[in-house]
Design an enzyme around this catalytic site. Structure first.
Site, PDB file in Angstrom:
ATOM      1  N   TYR A  53       0.843  -1.222  -0.124  1.00  0.00           N
ATOM      2  CA  TYR A  53       0.092  -0.051   0.239  1.00  0.00           C
ATOM      3  C   TYR A  53       0.834   1.234  -0.050  1.00  0.00           C
ATOM      4  O   TYR A  53       1.747   1.574   0.904  1.00  0.00           O
ATOM      5  CB  TYR A  53      -0.858   0.115   1.190  1.00  0.00           C
ATOM      6  CG  TYR A  53      -2.103  -0.884   1.342  1.00  0.00           C
ATOM      7  CD1 TYR A  53      -2.203  -1.629   0.089  1.00  0.00           C
ATOM      8  CD2 TYR A  53      -2.658  -1.223   2.485  1.00  0.00           C
ATOM      9  CE1 TYR A  53      -3.287  -2.674   0.095  1.00  0.00           C
ATOM     10  CE2 TYR A  53      -3.594  -2.252   2.336  1.00  0.00           C
ATOM     11  CZ  TYR A  53      -3.942  -3.051   1.256  1.00  0.00           C
ATOM     12  OH  TYR A  53      -4.814  -3.990   1.243  1.00  0.00           O
ATOM     13  N   PRO A 205     -16.684  -3.202   1.365  1.00  0.00           N
ATOM     14  CA  PRO A 205     -18.149  -3.429   1.749  1.00  0.00           C
ATOM     15  C   PRO A 205     -18.914  -2.401   0.835  1.00  0.00           C
ATOM     16  O   PRO A 205     -20.114  -2.390   0.511  1.00  0.00           O
ATOM     17  CB  PRO A 205     -18.248  -3.023   3.077  1.00  0.00           C
ATOM     18  CG  PRO A 205     -16.970  -2.323   3.407  1.00  0.00           C
ATOM     19  CD  PRO A 205     -15.776  -2.882   2.461  1.00  0.00           C
ATOM     20  N   GLY A 209     -17.099   2.081  -4.253  1.00  0.00           N
ATOM     21  CA  GLY A 209     -18.039   3.304  -4.120  1.00  0.00           C
ATOM     22  C   GLY A 209     -19.201   3.032  -4.869  1.00  0.00           C
ATOM     23  O   GLY A 209     -20.057   4.035  -4.877  1.00  0.00           O
TER      24      GLY A 209
END
Length: 327
Positions: A53, A205, A209
């Site tokens: 990341y 989840p 978007g």
């Protein structure tokens, strides 16, 4: 905030986990640290990152954030994806795992990782090789538990069998994709986790978007992850996903609740899920996801929301009976 036990480990974690993929990438250092502090204020004690990341910057920023309270934080990071141009700086070989943990520990400014994830499946390395390396890390005290992300259920089950046979540390936490339009985990991964008492922290989840109200059949922003990043564009390419997004966001609006909040609450309400991973680029986005902790999602409400998407087919063709009729 509610706290749940991760599988059979005895570790208590908040029922929301903050994912830090945006730290050092879509969120600068100052914003990242503000989101960390807000998460702690809300009661979150569980944080997820990865060595890739922001090319390691996410781990560095998170390391700064937790330095003063490391013993109160449950920390997860990952190994697999390339960390530099070297041909061996990738995969799940013993070599890369041993190098990967040292880099992560240094960037995170800690001497141990609570849950160390293999970030994907490596077809070039025998599962036994990977599991022995992880077992060695546990014995050395550098990780508390091995964990697994993005493996198929059969691969996880095979690994569990090997761990049992060879008396190696087993996977104690699974990280699959899971949201209202991506429900494949319901078929085998979540039942496997429930059966074997393994924790689950699901990611995405909000469907990158898609389930926030920004997207729909006739609503396509010019910017956003679903537009700018090919992996997300490909992942949610099916037009039916946008139909579901329209249905869901309309449903949420009619009930006076933000779509993002309801999407996270729906994922969190699956009994097999320990905590969905929430992420954000700024505090405003974060607040919508944090609000999911206050949603009282009943089984009936969950079923009603689920009806807006396609329930995946069962793993076998004989789902009509729970037990054979012996008479």
């Amino acid at each position: 905030m509610e706290y749940r036990t991760v599988g059979r480990t005895g570790i208590q974690v908040s029922n929301l986990c903050l994912g830090t993929m945006s730290f050092g990438a879509n969120a600068d250092e100052e914003t990242s640290k503000k989101m960390y502090r807000r998460s702690r204020e809300a009661g979150i004690n569980f944080f997820d990152t990865a060595d890739v990341y922001a090319l390691g910057r996410s781990e560095e920023i998170l390391g700064d954030c937790i330095a003063h309270e490391r013993d109160n934080i449950v920390l997860a990071t990952k190994v697999f994806w390339p960390t530099n141009a070297d041909v061996n700086a990738r995969g799940l070989s013993r070599r890369h795992i041993m190098q990967g943990i040292e880099g992560s520990l240094k960037r995170l400014k800690t001497d141990y990782i609570d849950f160390y994830f293999v970030h994907d499946f490596d077809p070039r390395t025998p599962i036994e090789e990977t599991l022995r390396a992880l077992d060695d890390l546990q014995r050395q005290g550098k990780i508390l538990y091995p964990a697994v992300s993005n493996w198929a259920a059969w691969q996880i089950a095979k690994a569990l069998g090997i761990s049992a046979k060879e008396q190696l540390a087993r996977f104690e936490l699974i990280q699959p994709m899971y949201n209202l339009v991506k429900r494949q985990a319901e078929v085998e991964i979540l039942p496997l986790a429930a059966s074997e008492q393994i924790g689950v922290i699901s990611y995405s989840p909000l469907g990158a978007g898609l389930l926030t109200g920004k997207y729909g059949v006739n609503k396509r922003p010019k910017q956003g992850r679903l537009v700018d990043e090919k992996r997300y564009t490909d992942r949610y390419l099916d037009e039916m996903n946008y139909v579901v997004a329209d249905r869901f966001t309309t449903y949420a609006a009619e009930r006076g609740i933000k779509a993002a909040t309801l999407a996270v609450a729906w994922a969190m309400s699956n009994p097999a899920i320990t905590a969905p991973i929430i992420g954000a680029r700024n505090l405003e986005q974060l607040e919508d996801s944090l609000d999911a902790a206050d949603v009282d999602m009943t089984p009936e409400w969950r079923e009603e929301i689920s009806s807006h998407s396609i329930t995946p087919q069962p793993a076998t063709d004989r789902g009509e009976t729970l037990l054979p009729n012996w008479t």
